[in-house]
Structures are given as structure tokens and as C-alpha cells.
Design a protein around this motif. Structure first.
Motif, PDB file in Angstrom:
ATOM      1  N   VAL A  44       5.372 -28.348  11.718  1.00 17.44           N
ATOM      2  CA  VAL A  44       5.489 -27.190  11.416  1.00 17.44           C
ATOM      3  C   VAL A  44       6.822 -26.120  11.365  1.00 17.44           C
ATOM      4  O   VAL A  44       6.817 -25.685  12.515  1.00 17.44           O
ATOM      5  CB  VAL A  44       4.279 -26.651  11.620  1.00 17.44           C
ATOM      6  CG1 VAL A  44       3.746 -25.211  10.703  1.00 17.44           C
ATOM      7  CG2 VAL A  44       2.805 -27.117  11.593  1.00 17.44           C
ATOM      8  N   LEU A  45       7.571 -25.837  10.118  1.00 18.31           N
ATOM      9  CA  LEU A  45       8.612 -25.230   9.889  1.00 18.31           C
ATOM     10  C   LEU A  45       8.011 -23.893   9.471  1.00 18.31           C
ATOM     11  O   LEU A  45       7.726 -24.200   8.241  1.00 18.31           O
ATOM     12  CB  LEU A  45       9.661 -26.486   9.488  1.00 18.31           C
ATOM     13  CG  LEU A  45      10.871 -25.338   8.830  1.00 18.31           C
ATOM     14  CD1 LEU A  45      11.379 -24.399   9.885  1.00 18.31           C
ATOM     15  CD2 LEU A  45      10.991 -26.069   7.857  1.00 18.31           C
ATOM     16  N   ARG A  58       4.693 -28.867   6.329  1.00 21.84           N
ATOM     17  CA  ARG A  58       4.363 -29.424   7.370  1.00 21.84           C
ATOM     18  C   ARG A  58       4.337 -30.748   7.255  1.00 21.84           C
ATOM     19  O   ARG A  58       4.872 -31.120   5.857  1.00 21.84           O
ATOM     20  CB  ARG A  58       2.946 -29.045   7.024  1.00 21.84           C
ATOM     21  CG  ARG A  58       2.525 -27.770   6.812  1.00 21.84           C
ATOM     22  CD  ARG A  58       1.101 -27.512   6.853  1.00 21.84           C
ATOM     23  NE  ARG A  58       0.365 -26.080   6.967  1.00 21.84           N
ATOM     24  CZ  ARG A  58       0.368 -24.985   7.809  1.00 21.84           C
ATOM     25  NH1 ARG A  58       0.505 -25.616   8.854  1.00 21.84           N
ATOM     26  NH2 ARG A  58       0.198 -24.100   7.796  1.00 21.84           N
ATOM     27  N   GLY A  59       4.827 -30.904   8.496  1.00 22.45           N
ATOM     28  CA  GLY A  59       5.121 -33.248   8.551  1.00 22.45           C
ATOM     29  C   GLY A  59       6.488 -33.428   8.036  1.00 22.45           C
ATOM     30  O   GLY A  59       7.451 -32.283   7.688  1.00 22.45           O
ATOM     31  N   ARG A  64      10.868 -33.688   4.773  1.00 20.85           N
ATOM     32  CA  ARG A  64      12.283 -34.348   3.726  1.00 20.85           C
ATOM     33  C   ARG A  64      12.245 -32.607   2.267  1.00 20.85           C
ATOM     34  O   ARG A  64      13.175 -32.418   2.416  1.00 20.85           O
ATOM     35  CB  ARG A  64      11.767 -34.967   2.753  1.00 20.85           C
ATOM     36  CG  ARG A  64      11.773 -36.644   3.792  1.00 20.85           C
ATOM     37  CD  ARG A  64      10.973 -37.396   2.570  1.00 20.85           C
ATOM     38  NE  ARG A  64      11.370 -38.644   3.863  1.00 20.85           N
ATOM     39  CZ  ARG A  64      10.032 -39.180   5.328  1.00 20.85           C
ATOM     40  NH1 ARG A  64       9.012 -38.493   5.164  1.00 20.85           N
ATOM     41  NH2 ARG A  64      10.369 -39.728   5.510  1.00 20.85           N
ATOM     42  N   ALA A  65      10.704 -32.353   2.258  1.00 23.05           N
ATOM     43  CA  ALA A  65      10.918 -31.434   1.041  1.00 23.05           C
ATOM     44  C   ALA A  65      11.987 -29.953   1.489  1.00 23.05           C
ATOM     45  O   ALA A  65      12.785 -29.678   0.328  1.00 23.05           O
ATOM     46  CB  ALA A  65      10.004 -30.814   1.144  1.00 23.05           C
ATOM     47  N   PHE A  66      11.663 -29.817   2.592  1.00 19.00           N
ATOM     48  CA  PHE A  66      12.844 -28.035   3.026  1.00 19.00           C
ATOM     49  C   PHE A  66      14.249 -28.833   3.071  1.00 19.00           C
ATOM     50  O   PHE A  66      14.952 -27.682   2.691  1.00 19.00           O
ATOM     51  CB  PHE A  66      11.924 -28.163   4.423  1.00 19.00           C
ATOM     52  CG  PHE A  66      13.613 -27.618   5.266  1.00 19.00           C
ATOM     53  CD1 PHE A  66      13.360 -25.700   4.848  1.00 19.00           C
ATOM     54  CD2 PHE A  66      14.656 -28.217   5.894  1.00 19.00           C
ATOM     55  CE1 PHE A  66      14.360 -25.222   5.713  1.00 19.00           C
ATOM     56  CE2 PHE A  66      14.794 -27.297   6.502  1.00 19.00           C
ATOM     57  CZ  PHE A  66      15.113 -25.997   6.398  1.00 19.00           C
ATOM     58  N   GLY A 121       7.504 -35.173  23.247  1.00 15.71           N
ATOM     59  CA  GLY A 121       9.727 -35.103  23.195  1.00 15.71           C
ATOM     60  C   GLY A 121       9.963 -35.244  21.638  1.00 15.71           C
ATOM     61  O   GLY A 121      10.811 -36.250  21.234  1.00 15.71           O
ATOM     62  N   ARG A 122       8.861 -34.181  21.098  1.00 12.74           N
ATOM     63  CA  ARG A 122       9.186 -34.323  19.755  1.00 12.74           C
ATOM     64  C   ARG A 122       9.256 -33.000  19.257  1.00 12.74           C
ATOM     65  O   ARG A 122       8.872 -31.656  19.743  1.00 12.74           O
ATOM     66  CB  ARG A 122       8.686 -34.910  18.484  1.00 12.74           C
ATOM     67  CG  ARG A 122       8.738 -36.603  18.251  1.00 12.74           C
ATOM     68  CD  ARG A 122       8.009 -37.295  17.351  1.00 12.74           C
ATOM     69  NE  ARG A 122       8.138 -38.603  17.894  1.00 12.74           N
ATOM     70  CZ  ARG A 122       8.387 -39.455  16.434  1.00 12.74           C
ATOM     71  NH1 ARG A 122       7.963 -38.894  15.873  1.00 12.74           N
ATOM     72  NH2 ARG A 122       9.324 -41.007  16.819  1.00 12.74           N
ATOM     73  N   ILE A 123       9.972 -31.936  18.536  1.00 13.26           N
ATOM     74  CA  ILE A 123      10.259 -30.734  17.845  1.00 13.26           C
ATOM     75  C   ILE A 123       8.830 -30.815  17.171  1.00 13.26           C
ATOM     76  O   ILE A 123       8.524 -31.198  16.004  1.00 13.26           O
ATOM     77  CB  ILE A 123      10.969 -30.828  17.200  1.00 13.26           C
ATOM     78  CG1 ILE A 123      12.360 -30.276  17.989  1.00 13.26           C
ATOM     79  CG2 ILE A 123      10.752 -29.438  16.557  1.00 13.26           C
ATOM     80  CD1 ILE A 123      13.474 -30.835  17.144  1.00 13.26           C
ATOM     81  N   ALA A 124       7.582 -29.751  18.254  1.00 15.45           N
ATOM     82  CA  ALA A 124       6.016 -29.708  17.127  1.00 15.45           C
ATOM     83  C   ALA A 124       6.158 -28.479  15.841  1.00 15.45           C
ATOM     84  O   ALA A 124       5.243 -28.637  15.041  1.00 15.45           O
ATOM     85  CB  ALA A 124       5.458 -29.290  17.989  1.00 15.45           C
TER      86      ALA A 124
END
Length: 144
Positions: A44-45, A58-59, A64-66, A121-124
């Protein structure tokens, strides 16, 4: 639990991948696969709503859209002088950005502070905070 080294390693890798992605032309020519490994599938950004790429993304499809919206806004976007602070799953990155607006061709420099949550281990989660969104929006506006 993530350690400081783990978080900064993940973040430095993501920022390097982002530079590569943008240098290759972003969504027009770049392959999001270079960035995907750094983001959780349900990432989530939350961007400032005053910006043309504002809102909640989201996701991986949202990311990609961002990045497409960012590429439509900026012809250049450099993240300089980054400082990292991480404890557990939380990281804060202080950055000076130098960017050139695509529509106006104006260059702007501004600070940004991002809070990020790292999980498995990933940006959430990513929350960028801008010092002055009005100045950024003014720089983006096409010249008349």
C-alpha cells in the motif's frame, strides 16, 4: 523481525532498481519486474492527494499505475542525499529530490521523508511526506 541491515539492504536495492526502471524509460520501456521483488504483493502506497499522482495505490498493479503517473509528471526524478533509519519493521528515509516537470520543464528541488513498513523481506507500506506540496504543484503546472 527485520534488522537495521536487512531493512536498509532492501531499501537500497529498491531505490537502485527504481533508478534503473526510470532510466530505461519507466512504464513506456521499463519492466516493472525489476521493482516487483522489493514490494509485497499487497503493498500500500499513500501519496499526498494534492499531487497529480496522489491517492492510495495498492498491490503490484497499483504500483505499476503509480509509476506511470510519476513518469507522466516528471521527465527527471533523482533521489539524492538519502539517509536511512530503521528499527524492526519500520524504516524512515530522508531524501533530497531533484526533479524536472514534464509539462513545464521547470526544475524543482525538495525534501521528502518516507516511512516504510517492511514485512517478510519486502516493502509492505509506504507513506511519503512532502515539505511543501504547493511548491511542487506550482512547478508541475504547464507554462502559459
Amino acid at each position: 523481525m527485520q534488522t537495521f541491515t536487512d531493512c536498509t539492504h532492501i531499501l537500497r536495492g529498491m531505490y537502485a532498481a527504481e533508478r534503473e526502471y526510470l532510466a530505461s524509460g519507466g512504464p513506456c520501456h521499463g519492466d516493472f519486474d525489476v521493482l516487483a521483488p522489493y514490494f509485497a504483493t499487497d503493498v500500500v502506497l499513500c501519496q499526498a492527494t494534492a499531487l497529480p499522482y496522489g491517492g492510495v495505490w495498492r498491490g503490484h498493479d497499483g504500483m505499476r499505475a503509480f509509476f506511470a503517473a510519476m513518469a507522466a509528471t516528471w521527465s527527471e526524478f533523482e533521489m539524492l542525499d538519502q539517509q536511512f533509519l530503521a528499527t524492526g519493521e519500520t524504516a524512515v528515509v530522508r531524501t533530497r529530490v531533484r526533479a524536472r516537470a514534464r509539462a513545464s520543464r521547470r526544475e524543482v528541488s525538495f525534501p521528502i521523508l518516507q516511512t516504510l513498513r517492511i514485512a517478510d523481506g519486502r516493502i509492505a507500506e509506504v507513506w511519503p511526506f512532502y515539505w511543501d506540496t504547493a511548491a511542487i504543484v506550482a512547478a508541475i503546472a504547464p507554462t502559459r
